[in-house]
Write an enzyme that holds these catalytic residues in place. Sequence first.
Site, PDB file in Angstrom:
ATOM      1  N   HIS A 120      -7.866  -5.663   0.397  1.00 34.72           N
ATOM      2  CA  HIS A 120      -6.642  -4.919   0.709  1.00 34.72           C
ATOM      3  C   HIS A 120      -5.782  -5.709   1.702  1.00 34.72           C
ATOM      4  CE1 HIS A 120      -4.330  -1.248   0.541  1.00 34.72           C
ATOM      5  NE2 HIS A 120      -4.348  -1.129   1.856  1.00 34.72           N
ATOM      6  N   SER A 125       0.828  -1.198   0.000  1.00 29.88           N
ATOM      7  CA  SER A 125       0.000   0.000   0.000  1.00 29.88           C
ATOM      8  C   SER A 125       0.873   1.262   0.000  1.00 29.88           C
ATOM      9  CB  SER A 125      -0.978  -0.056   1.176  1.00 29.88           C
ATOM     10  OG  SER A 125      -2.113   0.730   0.926  1.00 29.88           O
ATOM     11  N   ASP A 155     -10.236  -4.712  -3.963  1.00 32.83           N
ATOM     12  CA  ASP A 155      -9.612  -3.770  -3.027  1.00 32.83           C
ATOM     13  C   ASP A 155     -10.394  -2.460  -3.051  1.00 32.83           C
ATOM     14  OD1 ASP A 155      -7.922  -2.084  -1.533  1.00 32.83           O
ATOM     15  OD2 ASP A 155      -6.123  -3.129  -2.245  1.00 32.83           O
TER      16      ASP A 155
END
Length: 225
Positions: free
Chosen positions: A205, A119, A178
């Site tokens: 995610h 991320s 996600d």
Amino acid sequence: MAAVTPLRVLCVHGYRQNSGSFRDKTGALRKLLKRQVELVYVTAPHRVLQAAAQGKESGSGPAPGGDDDPRGWWFSDVQAQSFSAQQQCQRSLGLDESVTAVREAVRDLGPFDGILGFSQGAALVAMLCSLQEQNLEPEFKFRFAVLVAGFRSACEEHQTFYNAPLLIPSLHVFGLEDRVIPDKMSRDLLPTFQDPQVLTHPGGHFVPAASAHRQTYQDFLKRFQ
């Protein structure tokens, strides 16, 4: 037959995480690849204020079971000291200190064969690879990068990181469901790399580590052993 020496990989956590929480969240990956890699974790230098911590990567609410010591690699909102991957900004706060933190980790904990980011950490990894290829960070000698739920920074001052396609071999992993970093954002990062390999999964995610993903990870890593 001689045992294969595991590849040493520096792991760069996401926004609102730290090295300990990311280690916990990647337990399945360590188990999946235990003969191939040794994962070493680094913590971001910036504490995320609790009010800002509600934002996570997308401003979509707190992460499940939020971390005790939430950290970030840079802030897109300089005044609030918060971060959103979708926030357009002219300048950010904290990136230089984060590059220094990674440089010190390489010096103190290295050497490393590769680097893995998740991320915001994956977005940082793309920037670190750019610095490496511009010969601006002589201590960075990563031979490959794994970017999970990565994205291009929306901050204007970071666009110089995306000028030339990066030669470093890269594996880009992202979930089709996600909601924090939609897969389109991860796909938009692919042209930054000259020969990106892609692993998609049907989930959200997180760092995927099901047996169905083992072969793709192993085939990518095998090139460097």
